[in-house]
Design an enzyme around this catalytic site. Structure first.
Site, PDB file in Angstrom:
ATOM      1  N   SER A 181      23.786  65.716  24.189  1.00 27.49           N
ATOM      2  CA  SER A 181      23.929  66.122  22.786  1.00 27.49           C
ATOM      3  C   SER A 181      22.891  65.458  21.896  1.00 27.49           C
ATOM      4  CB  SER A 181      25.342  65.794  22.294  1.00 27.49           C
ATOM      5  OG  SER A 181      25.579  64.390  22.320  1.00 27.49           O
ATOM      6  N   ASP A 182      22.747  64.130  22.003  1.00 27.65           N
ATOM      7  CA  ASP A 182      21.816  63.469  21.090  1.00 27.65           C
ATOM      8  C   ASP A 182      20.363  63.754  21.456  1.00 27.65           C
ATOM      9  OD1 ASP A 182      22.024  61.920  23.378  1.00 27.65           O
ATOM     10  OD2 ASP A 182      22.318  60.024  22.331  1.00 27.65           O
ATOM     11  N   CYS A 183      20.077  63.976  22.740  1.00 26.90           N
ATOM     12  CA  CYS A 183      18.715  64.342  23.133  1.00 26.90           C
ATOM     13  C   CYS A 183      18.358  65.719  22.598  1.00 26.90           C
ATOM     14  CB  CYS A 183      18.573  64.310  24.649  1.00 26.90           C
ATOM     15  SG  CYS A 183      18.839  62.669  25.359  1.00 26.90           S
TER      16      CYS A 183
END
Length: 737
Positions: free
Chosen positions: A454-456
């Site tokens: 998700s954060d990538c």
């Protein structure tokens, strides 16, 4: 096999065991990294060593000293002048991703029992790495390179050196063996250690708690079905359960018999193995078994001898199918190095050494090996390529350095790499292997590895938006449709609490954490919402809607509002956020303050940002910096590091800037600290570990000392000028993007 034959090794690993002038790092177009050792002078002449090679090997790069910086922006500029020399031709930045000390044992034990060899140079530098990383006082090895000696680290890395041919009388092994025996010997290793030693045939399978493959035969709706576990946990326990069911072990040989004597202070053949199932050395124990765990496993261990052969066979077939699908979904890299090596053993047993699977596993094994100045280690994945390029790209745009003509070509190359790295389809085996959608995602490392994070995805999308929308003459390589695919993916990853997890939605109930079988890691049974993942999604969606305001605007607004509420609720009473992927409060604070700023919160109007700033300022040191120990992650409370850290100082200062903290003095002091640590060539020296996972394991992000220092110094320059102008009655400065 020659690489496992006895070998004479120097007592010290201070000097390389190979000629470092012959090592080369090869990068392919998708960011794949492999190290190669050239045997002849002709090869060396045809393939010259680069600045990238020399830097990561710890050799002199011999770049000239730069003019002393006149201000913070000039220091950031000097930093990038150096860092540009480390950019690969394809646009990304290579880097080590080491630190955990339980990965090399899986690599070497898995290779040894599968009949897979190492080159002589790899063998020598793995040995040297372990000599250099042995604890300076007691000679053991820990869970990670900054930790105390443990039974897990010491027993398994002792085996690595012995497998690679080192004599038990080598000074490193004499000292390590004494420490292991003081800790009670290898009977006290945690469950993952018991597994690997059982595969090696130096620990009895009866000393393991049941690893039940039949769980995969339960209906998917079952609350404890393994597909509801955290993705790393299930990809490790699938192949573990297969080998456990087989009770597969290396055939006895002289080394195995010798290790049975060396690893234990008592006679190996007198050990009561079932009594060792829950015997965990006190220094290893981070997540003790719960009463529920002990009760359920007493039942499972009783069931094990009675397992119905047809049912067990069916369960093992299902596990093998999942192993194959994981191999094929990831180009035989798998999600991580532990599962990769266990998968390799299974493919060796079932498919054979002449199979295509065996050959591909051997080829991709090289992706995890990294050589540095201490020797050769195994990395936590095949790299952190996307993660690193996303941050430096954002740093260049936010600081204005990307607008400078001398940097635009570098930024365009970064965009080209980001373009090819986006995953544009779902996995080959999608629903049948319980995978989350990947279409539109950016991974942590490379597209081939192929997992949504998700954060990538958030940081990758943000980097693309920044470059394409803010840097003149930049080609629009990533189309609007593809960015919308990323947004669609992110909108579908929000959990019920409003937060975002790492790889997929939370699938399992919280009580599954009470069944954590891996005593050294915390919070590994299910996905959890994380402040850092949530903030990356908030920032990405907030920036996306500035440029594409009509696309799913109502959905984006709803998701952001729920995510902000989660972030408010996740703030500790003291004012911080507990970081789960970086150390720790300083790391999470930067991301939290950035995301809240993008929805209009500031120090003046938000009690959350005001409390965050005061919390950070309460930990600023006399020298102007911050220094936080990895133990903050273990305890979820601030623990000071012995030294101030430039990366953590940059994180904390960025948090103050994003929150629009109104007083310049703390920021000025932090800037002075980071500038004072800069080397004449523009670089910064490596300090303590930057990353963390599973609460207890540090991991290296050595590129952070460039991306975040450059980012902070440039942003601070513009923000301090803005504060000064404001005091003088003007409104100027780079107000942020």
């Amino acid at each position: 096999m020659a690489c496992y034959a006895p070998i004479d090794i120097p007592a010290s690993g201070k000097e390389p065991f190979t000629d470092y002038a012959r090592w080369r790092l090869r990068s392919s177009e998708d960011g794949r990294h492999t190290w190669h050792y050239l045997q002849t002078d002709e090869e060396c002449k045809a393939w010259p060593q680069t600045e990238i090679d020399r830097y990561w090997l710890g050799l002199p790069v011999d770049l000239p000293a730069l003019p002393p910086p006149e201000d913070a922006l000039d220091a950031a500029r000097n930093g990038f002048k150096f860092y540009k020399h480390l950019q690969d031709a394809d646009g990304h930045w290579a880097g080590e991703y080491g630190g955990p000390m339980f990965l090399l044992p899986g690599l070497v034990i898995g290779s040894y029992v599968s009949g897979m060899t190492f080159t002589q140079e790899e063998r020598l530098e793995i040995i040297r790495y372990l000599i250099n990383l042995a604890h300076p006082k007691d000679g053991g090895w820990g869970l990670h390179i900054e930790g105390q000696s443990t039974a897990f680290g010491t027993a398994l890395n002792y085996c690595v050196m012995r497998i690679l041919g080192v004599s038990p009388e080598h000074p490193t092994l004499v000292k390590a063996r004494a420490t292991l025996h003081k800790l009670g010997g290898a009977t006290g290793v945690p469950s993952w250690g018991k597994f690997w030693l059982s595969v090696l045939n130096v620990y009895d399978w009866e000393g393991n708690n049941s690893i039940l493959p039949e769980l995969w035969l339960f209906p998917d709706l079952t609350p404890f079905h393994p597909h509801k576990w955290w993705i790393h946990t299930r990809t490790v326990y699938i192949p573990m359960s297969y080998l456990y069911s087989l009770r597969w072990k290396m055939e006895e040989n002289d080394l195995i018999l010798a290790l049975r004597e060396e690893l234990y202070p008592q006679n190996y053949y007198s050990i009561d193995w079932p009594a060792q199932r829950n015997n965990i050395c006190h220094v290893d124990l981070y997540a003790p078994h719960t009463a529920l765990f002990d009760f359920l496993y007493s039942i499972l261990n009783t069931y094990e001898p009675c397992a119905a052969p047809p049912l067990r066979k069916l369960a093992m077939e299902r596990c093998y199918q999942l192993v194959v699908q994981e191999d094929e979904n990831t180009g035989y890299q798998t999600l991580g190095p532990v599962s990769k090596m266990i998968n390799l053993i299974i493919r060796t047993i079932v498919d054979g050494k002449e199979s295509e699977a065996y050959k591909l596993h051997m080829e991709k094994r090289a992706d995890f090996l990294w050589i540095g100045k201490e020797g050769m280690r195994m990395c936590g994945t095949n790299g952190s390529q996307l993660w690193d390029i996303a941050f430096i790209a954002q740093a260049l745009v936010e600081t204005g350095l990307g607008d400078e003509s001398e940097n635009q070509e570098s930024l365009v190359r970064a965009l080209r790499w980001l373009d090819q790295c986006q995953i544009q389809q779902n996995p080959k085996h999608f629903e049948s292997s319980y995978r989350h959608p990947t279409k539109g995602a950016w991974p942590f490392s490379t597209k081939t590895q192929g997992y949504t994070v998700s954060d990538c995805t958030g940081e990758g999308l943000k980097a693309v938006l920044y470059i394409q929308e803010h840097v003149e003459s930049t080609p629009k390589l990533v189309s609007e449709r593809r960015m919308c695919d990323s947004v669609d993916l992110l909108l579908g990853m929000q959990n019920a609490d409003g937060g975002f997890a790492s790889y997929e939605l939370i699938r399992g109930p919280e009580w599954l954490e009470k069944l954590n079988p891996a005593e050294v890691f915390g919070a590994i049974m299910i996905e959890h919402s994380y402040p850092e993942c949530t903030t990356s999604v908030i920032t990405a969606l907030s920036i996306f809607r500035k440029y594409y305001p009509k696309y799913r605007s109502a959905d984006i607004e709803t998701v952001i509002k729920r995510a902000v509420k989660y972030l408010h609720n996740a703030q500790t009473p003291e004012g911080g956020w507990v970081g789960s992927w970086g150390i720790c409060f300083t790391y999470a604070a930067q991301f939290a303050c950035e995301s809240l700023a993008l929805v209009g919160e500031t120090y003046d109007n938000s009690p959350y940002l005001r409390k965050a700033c005061e919390f950070l300022l309460s930990h600023q040191r006399a020298d102007g910096g911050w220094g936080e120990s990895y133990k903050s992650c273990e305890t979820s409370s601030w623990v000071e590091h012995e030294q101030t850290q430039v990366v953590q100082t940059s994180w904390a200062t960025m948090a103050l800037i994003y929150a629009r903290y109104p007083k310049p003095e703390p920021i000025e002091r932090a800037v002075h600290l980071v500038m004072s640590r800069q080397n004449p060539d523009g670089s910064w020296s490596q300090e303590a570990m930057e990353g963390i996972f599973n609460k207890s394991v540090t991991i290296a992000y050595p590129n952070f000392k460039f991306s975040f220092t450059i980012w902070m110094l440039g942003r601070a320059h513009h923000y301090l000028a803005e504060l000064k102008a404001r005091r003088n009655g003007h409104q100027i400065g780079k107000a942020g993007l």
